[in-house]
Design a protein around this motif. Structure first.
Motif, short mmCIF file in Angstrom:
data_model
loop_
_atom_site.label_atom_id
_atom_site.label_comp_id
_atom_site.label_asym_id
_atom_site.label_seq_id
_atom_site.Cartn_x
_atom_site.Cartn_y
_atom_site.Cartn_z
N TRP A 10 -1.09 -6.97 10.43
CA TRP A 10 -1.83 -5.99 9.62
C TRP A 10 -1.34 -5.97 8.18
CZ3 TRP A 10 -6.41 -4.27 9.72
CH2 TRP A 10 -7.11 -4.30 10.93
N TRP A 17 -8.09 -6.76 2.87
CA TRP A 17 -8.87 -5.71 3.54
C TRP A 17 -9.20 -4.59 2.55
CZ3 TRP A 17 -10.28 -5.43 8.82
CH2 TRP A 17 -10.83 -4.20 9.21
N ARG A 29 -18.69 0.48 8.69
CA ARG A 29 -17.86 1.66 8.53
C ARG A 29 -18.55 2.71 7.66
NH1 ARG A 29 -12.35 2.18 4.93
NH2 ARG A 29 -13.91 2.12 3.29
N GLY A 53 -3.25 5.41 11.70
CA GLY A 53 -3.78 4.10 11.29
C GLY A 53 -4.80 4.30 10.17
N CYS A 54 -4.36 4.96 9.09
CA CYS A 54 -5.28 5.44 8.04
C CYS A 54 -5.75 4.33 7.11
CB CYS A 54 -4.62 6.55 7.24
SG CYS A 54 -3.13 6.00 6.34
N GLY A 55 -5.12 3.15 7.16
CA GLY A 55 -5.52 2.07 6.26
C GLY A 55 -5.37 2.50 4.81
N GLU A 56 -6.35 2.09 3.97
CA GLU A 56 -6.25 2.40 2.52
C GLU A 56 -6.71 3.83 2.22
OE1 GLU A 56 -9.57 2.45 0.78
OE2 GLU A 56 -10.13 2.44 2.90
N ILE A 73 -0.89 8.17 8.37
CA ILE A 73 0.19 7.20 8.62
C ILE A 73 -0.42 5.83 8.89
CG2 ILE A 73 1.75 8.95 9.58
CD1 ILE A 73 0.76 6.41 12.03
N ASP A 74 0.29 4.81 8.49
CA ASP A 74 -0.13 3.44 8.80
C ASP A 74 1.12 2.57 8.90
OD1 ASP A 74 -3.08 1.95 8.63
OD2 ASP A 74 -1.37 0.60 8.37
N ALA A 76 1.27 -0.57 8.04
CA ALA A 76 1.34 -1.59 6.99
C ALA A 76 1.67 -0.94 5.65
CB ALA A 76 0.00 -2.35 6.90
N PHE A 79 -1.07 -0.88 2.87
CA PHE A 79 -2.13 0.13 2.99
C PHE A 79 -1.64 1.48 2.46
CE2 PHE A 79 -4.31 -2.33 6.58
CZ PHE A 79 -5.44 -2.61 5.82
N ASP A 100 4.77 3.84 12.61
CA ASP A 100 4.14 3.16 13.74
C ASP A 100 3.63 4.21 14.72
OD1 ASP A 100 3.51 1.72 16.05
OD2 ASP A 100 5.10 0.25 15.69
N ALA A 101 2.36 4.09 15.10
CA ALA A 101 1.75 5.06 16.03
C ALA A 101 2.45 5.09 17.38
CB ALA A 101 0.28 4.72 16.22
N HIS A 102 3.19 4.03 17.70
CA HIS A 102 3.92 4.02 18.98
C HIS A 102 5.13 4.94 18.94
CE1 HIS A 102 1.88 0.02 18.96
NE2 HIS A 102 1.69 0.30 20.23
N MET A 118 -10.88 3.56 14.33
CA MET A 118 -10.86 2.11 14.55
C MET A 118 -9.46 1.51 14.48
SD MET A 118 -13.95 1.58 15.23
CE MET A 118 -14.09 -0.18 15.30
N SER A 119 -8.48 2.22 15.02
CA SER A 119 -7.12 1.67 14.96
C SER A 119 -6.48 1.50 16.35
CB SER A 119 -6.22 2.55 14.08
OG SER A 119 -6.18 3.87 14.56
#
Ligand SMILES: C[S@@+](CC[C@H](N)C(=O)[O-])C[C@H]1O[C@@H](n2cnc3c(N)ncnc32)[C@H](O)[C@@H]1O
Length: 261
Positions: A10, A17, A29, A53-56, A73-74, A76, A79, A100-102, A118-119
């Motif tokens: 990512w 992206w 999107r 997983g918010c991306g940009e 949060i993301d 990468a 991002f 990390d979402a984990h 979409m994450s």
């Protein structure tokens, strides 16, 4: 595939992206998926929310504009850097953080709601990610997420078109395949040829699960299923944006809202 390896993919995609979504090449999107997601969302004005997983940050900013106090949060860093730069240019009170979402860096019961646009299907251990989402939500809080539709966008989906471009059918396969980090290589469909020639495609590890697996891990994480939706372009939208016409034959996305018991 381990979460750290998926995260590296990512990070490698993040620069291109961001450039491509901000140039408007992700029509799915912007024209269909996010509007449908926001239409399903309960009122969030004044609520504290987490965008996983918010991306940009485009969708995070939508949530802030409708009144949520939001944290994005993301995994990468690139991002997060772009999302923070947008916040600096036009402050909406959003807090961004690399995470990390984990393994969410928040205390139990921290948020009224969480979203994941979409994450989740990009994460190696969705069971852990959903348990983490449940942990940081207050009791009675909700999680709403969108994913590639497990039934109609399994690892193989091909849109079959007539000579005039009309969508005739959608060919599907590999619904039951274990798919743990298979690399999918693609560009946004509307990316101009000249950009295609000049840009490496995205390389995205995919973690496909069947519909029954998603429901099972959601319930196991302590959620109660509350609402589902399958966005489909209206005839008018498909006429204006022909790329979206496949969603009139079979959905590409699944939206789910679930509440922490
Ligand atoms: C398809 S993009 C969607 C971005 C954004 N939510 C949007 O709708 O524009 C998936 C996002 O999930 C992030 N992601 C993937 N795995 C993650 C993880 N384990 N923890 C946090 N974010 C992750 C990626 O870096 C990427 O920004």
């Amino acid at each position: 595939m381990e979460p750290a390896e998926a995260a590296r993919y990512w990070e490698a995609n993040a620069e291109t992206w961001t450039r491509h979504v901000r140039a408007g090449y992700d029509g799915y999107r912007d024209k269909l998926n996010t509007p449908a997601f926001l239409a399903l969302l309960p009122p969030v004005t004044g609520l504290s929310g987490l965008d996983i997983g918010c991306g940009e940050g485009e969708n995070t900013r939508h949530l802030a504009r409708i009144g949520a106090r939001i944290t994005g949060i993301d995994v990468a860093p690139t991002f997060i850097r772009y999302a923070q730069a947008a916040e600096d240019r036009e402050p909406l009170g959003i807090h961004y953080r690399g995470a990390d979402a984990h393994e969410l860096p928040f205390a139990d019961n921290s948020f009224d709601f969480a979203v994941a646009f979409m994450s989740l299907m990009d994460m190696p251990d969705q069971r852990r990610a959903l348990c983490e989402a449940a942990r940081v939500l207050r009791p009675g809080g909700f999680l709403q997420f969108s994913i590639l539709h497990p039934c109609f966008a399994p690892p193989y989906r091909r849109v079959l078109r007539e000579k005039d471009g009309a969508v005739r059918a959608i060919e599907l396969a590999r619904y039951f395949d274990a798919c743990d980090g298979e690399i999918e290589t693609w560009w946004f469909s509307t990316l101009p040829e000249v950009e295609r020639a000049a840009t490496e495609p995205f390389r995205i590890p995919r973690f496909h699960r069947t519909l029954s697996s998603w429901v099972e891990i959601l319930l196991q994480a302590g959620f109660r299923l509350e609402a589902m939706a399958e966005p489909s372009a209206s005839a008018e939208l498909a006429a204006a944006e022909p790329i979206l016409a496949d969603t009139r034959v079979a959905p590409l996305f699944l939206h789910v809202r679930a509440r922490k018991a």
